[in-house]
Write a protein that holds these residues in place. Structure first.
Motif, short mmCIF file in Angstrom:
data_model
loop_
_atom_site.label_atom_id
_atom_site.label_comp_id
_atom_site.label_asym_id
_atom_site.label_seq_id
_atom_site.Cartn_x
_atom_site.Cartn_y
_atom_site.Cartn_z
N ILE A 127 -51.79 -37.38 -102.02
CA ILE A 127 -51.83 -36.80 -103.37
C ILE A 127 -51.81 -35.27 -103.33
CG2 ILE A 127 -53.27 -36.51 -105.43
CD1 ILE A 127 -54.00 -39.44 -105.24
N PRO A 128 -52.71 -34.60 -102.56
CA PRO A 128 -52.62 -33.13 -102.51
C PRO A 128 -51.29 -32.64 -101.96
CG PRO A 128 -54.73 -33.89 -101.65
CD PRO A 128 -53.86 -35.10 -101.79
N THR A 130 -48.37 -34.15 -102.12
CA THR A 130 -47.33 -34.37 -103.13
C THR A 130 -47.39 -33.30 -104.22
OG1 THR A 130 -47.35 -36.76 -102.73
CG2 THR A 130 -46.44 -36.00 -104.84
N MET A 131 -48.60 -32.91 -104.61
CA MET A 131 -48.75 -31.85 -105.61
C MET A 131 -48.20 -30.53 -105.10
SD MET A 131 -52.58 -32.77 -107.02
CE MET A 131 -52.66 -31.32 -108.09
N ALA A 134 -44.37 -30.77 -105.05
CA ALA A 134 -43.83 -30.69 -106.41
C ALA A 134 -43.87 -29.26 -106.93
CB ALA A 134 -44.63 -31.62 -107.34
N ALA A 135 -44.97 -28.54 -106.64
CA ALA A 135 -45.07 -27.14 -107.06
C ALA A 135 -43.98 -26.30 -106.40
CB ALA A 135 -46.45 -26.60 -106.72
#
Length: 234
Positions: A127-128, A130-131, A134-135
């Motif tokens: 999750i971190p 992927t964030m 994406a950023a």
């Protein structure tokens, strides 16, 4: 560090990693140790760049009166906390260096038996990451392409939002983040990750170092603008 150097820094890191990877290719165990090991050329700089980002975020918070609005300090405080936690997690909060024993109960639920949170499950790791990816995609690749096509300046709009959104000039770190991500996925899709395990691990770790460099360049650029423009607080 001037803006030109901040754009070239990811390329310097890529060059160093590539040269070492090629030199150590015949010795995969040595390659794994020096590329992605706990004291490798990827792991240690990742921690250093994350802590450098914490320093830049703290500098922004300290000089918050130079921001367009002092309430923006909370946005940059999130970066300070997130990068500090990231650096701690990368070093397993010192365990990577001092090699203390992980408590038995915690080791049983940690996938690598380490003292960190990101190895508790695939979600706490993915999750971190992927964030971050994406950023990098939206703030460091798509936005600079759009800015170039429209012949805009390096900042999106005017006012406080132009300080929140990253400069289009810091795209190299974001681009390298995605080059490493695509390379990793290609190795997995072709079932080659085990055959080239040291290189695969180094590529996975490189995703993190370039994502951290993207955040560092963003924070550094904000500090540079604060010193140059010194806007009046709202």
């Amino acid at each position: 560090m001037n803006l030109s150097f901040s754009r070239r820094l990811p390329l310097y890191v890529l060059a160093a990693t590539t040269i070492l990877a090629v030199a150590l290719f015949p010795w995969p165990q040595a390659g794994r140790r020096w590329l992605s090991g706990e004291l490798g050329i990827v792991e240690i700089p990742t921690i250093i760049f994350a802590l450098w980002g914490v320093w830049e975020a703290i500098g922004i918070i300290r000089d918050r009166r130079r921001l367009p609005h002092t309430a923006m300090v909370w946005w940059f405080a999130l970066f300070a906390v997130a990068l500090f936690v990231f650096a701690g997690e990368e070093a397993s909060w010192g365990q990577s260096w001092f090699h203390w024993e992980t408590p038995a109960d915690y080791a049983r639920i940690n996938r690598q038996g380490e003292t960190n949170l990101h190895n508790l499950s695939s979600l706490t790791e993915e999750i971190p990451k992927t964030m971050l990816i994406a950023a990098a995609l939206f703030g460091g690749i798509l936005w600079p392409i759009w800015a170039w096509a429209k012949k805009r300046g390096p900042y999106l709009g005017q006012g406080w939002f132009s300080w929140i959104w990253p400069s289009s000039l810091i795209w190299p770190a974001a681009a390298l983040t995605w080059v490493m991500r695509i390379s990793e996925r290609l190795l997995v899709a072709t079932d080659m990750e085990d055959r080239f395990r040291p290189q695969y691990i180094a590529i996975r770790e490189s995703i993190e170092i370039y994502a951290v460099l993207f955040m560092l360049a963003y924070l550094w650029d904000v500090r540079r603008r604060m010193k140059a423009e010194s806007p009046t607080p709202a």
